[in-house]
Design a protein around this motif. Sequence first.
Motif, PDB file in Angstrom:
ATOM      1  N   GLU A  26       0.560  -1.665   0.640  1.00  0.00           N
ATOM      2  CA  GLU A  26      -0.369   0.136   0.043  1.00  0.00           C
ATOM      3  C   GLU A  26       0.569   1.273   0.644  1.00  0.00           C
ATOM      4  OE1 GLU A  26       0.462  -2.016   4.406  1.00  0.00           O
ATOM      5  OE2 GLU A  26      -0.435  -2.682   2.129  1.00  0.00           O
ATOM      6  N   ASP A  73      -9.316  -4.597  -5.199  1.00  0.00           N
ATOM      7  CA  ASP A  73      -9.606  -5.801  -4.493  1.00  0.00           C
ATOM      8  C   ASP A  73      -9.411  -5.441  -3.455  1.00  0.00           C
ATOM      9  OD1 ASP A  73     -12.182  -6.961  -6.331  1.00  0.00           O
ATOM     10  OD2 ASP A  73     -11.036  -8.346  -6.665  1.00  0.00           O
ATOM     11  N   TYR A  75      -7.238  -3.167  -2.019  1.00  0.00           N
ATOM     12  CA  TYR A  75      -6.718  -1.766  -1.555  1.00  0.00           C
ATOM     13  C   TYR A  75      -7.847  -1.242  -1.705  1.00  0.00           C
ATOM     14  CZ  TYR A  75      -1.879  -3.830  -1.216  1.00  0.00           C
ATOM     15  OH  TYR A  75      -0.856  -4.516  -0.766  1.00  0.00           O
ATOM     16  N   GLY A  76      -9.020  -0.928  -2.535  1.00  0.00           N
ATOM     17  CA  GLY A  76     -10.349  -0.685  -2.778  1.00  0.00           C
ATOM     18  C   GLY A  76     -10.571   0.076  -1.244  1.00  0.00           C
ATOM     19  N   ASP A  77     -10.723  -0.775  -0.516  1.00  0.00           N
ATOM     20  CA  ASP A  77     -11.597   0.067   1.069  1.00  0.00           C
ATOM     21  C   ASP A  77     -10.419   0.549   2.104  1.00  0.00           C
ATOM     22  OD1 ASP A  77     -13.561  -1.723   0.521  1.00  0.00           O
ATOM     23  OD2 ASP A  77     -12.503  -3.281   2.285  1.00  0.00           O
ATOM     24  N   GLN A  78      -9.445   0.752   1.617  1.00  0.00           N
ATOM     25  CA  GLN A  78      -7.823   1.638   1.694  1.00  0.00           C
ATOM     26  C   GLN A  78      -8.836   3.262   1.402  1.00  0.00           C
ATOM     27  OE1 GLN A  78      -4.357   0.135   2.538  1.00  0.00           O
ATOM     28  NE2 GLN A  78      -5.612  -1.538   3.422  1.00  0.00           N
ATOM     29  N   TYR A  79      -8.619   2.497  -0.441  1.00  0.00           N
ATOM     30  CA  TYR A  79      -8.128   4.246  -1.797  1.00  0.00           C
ATOM     31  C   TYR A  79      -9.219   4.102  -1.868  1.00  0.00           C
ATOM     32  CZ  TYR A  79      -2.878   3.044   0.241  1.00  0.00           C
ATOM     33  OH  TYR A  79      -2.097   3.328   1.116  1.00  0.00           O
ATOM     34  N   THR A  80     -10.315   4.995  -1.658  1.00  0.00           N
ATOM     35  CA  THR A  80     -11.792   4.886  -1.350  1.00  0.00           C
ATOM     36  C   THR A  80     -12.194   5.275  -3.591  1.00  0.00           C
ATOM     37  OG1 THR A  80     -12.045   7.355  -0.983  1.00  0.00           O
ATOM     38  CG2 THR A  80     -13.517   5.349   0.186  1.00  0.00           C
ATOM     39  N   THR A  81     -11.207   6.435  -4.214  1.00  0.00           N
ATOM     40  CA  THR A  81     -11.010   6.825  -5.105  1.00  0.00           C
ATOM     41  C   THR A  81     -10.444   5.773  -6.115  1.00  0.00           C
ATOM     42  OG1 THR A  81      -8.995   7.936  -5.244  1.00  0.00           O
ATOM     43  CG2 THR A  81     -11.365   9.371  -4.198  1.00  0.00           C
ATOM     44  N   GLU A  83     -10.584   2.582  -6.974  1.00  0.00           N
ATOM     45  CA  GLU A  83     -11.511   1.832  -8.358  1.00  0.00           C
ATOM     46  C   GLU A  83     -11.571   2.938  -9.434  1.00  0.00           C
ATOM     47  OE1 GLU A  83     -15.203  -0.976  -8.538  1.00  0.00           O
ATOM     48  OE2 GLU A  83     -14.530  -0.019  -7.047  1.00  0.00           O
TER      49      GLU A  83
END
Length: 197
Positions: A26, A73, A75-81, A83
């Motif tokens: 990350e 899949d 790191y998407g929750d940690q970095y909202t933009t 995706e």
Amino acid sequence: MNAVLYCRLLVQLIERLLHNKHMHLELHLHHLIPPLLTCVVAHRVDFNTDYCDGEHYWLLRREAASTLANVVDIYGDQYTTLEARILKTMCEAAVSDKRPTQYRGIAGLSLFGPKAIEAFLLPLCVRHWSKWEKQLKMLLACNSESYRIQLLEVLHCQQVLLESLGEYILSGDLCFEMSVLMEEEFVTTFGEKFTSL
């Protein structure tokens, strides 16, 4: 070593690093995502060979897109933009006028699941398919060796679109309205192609 093969090795390395629980990637995503996006959407990777002659060219695009989907899949929750940025790049590629770029965009979007396919590919599919069918007829009528690469482009584009639509139709948690798929234009264009599904 061929640049396309070299890029495939690097994509496979990044894929393996993503699944290593002892790595803290990350902190380095800003270094990894741009090369992966380049491998998916760049017009040419290897300037010394025909850019889309051979399966390695098409495999590189698919593997890099798959790795990007895995990045989202994980790191998407940690970095909202994250995706949204990747999907924007894939959408721009999917609406391009160039067939290889369309292939790359469709292949990338299809890996983000049924909702991405519904939102971004369904509105494009009939128009793209109709255009490819006309180009295919023209290329087959020419029957010249010089059109071989263009013929491969059309066939690969059709294949990736059919795979995406098949995945969408067969997914267990469909979120589409049936009326979208039952529209006369869609049924006329794709009806027979999905009889096996």
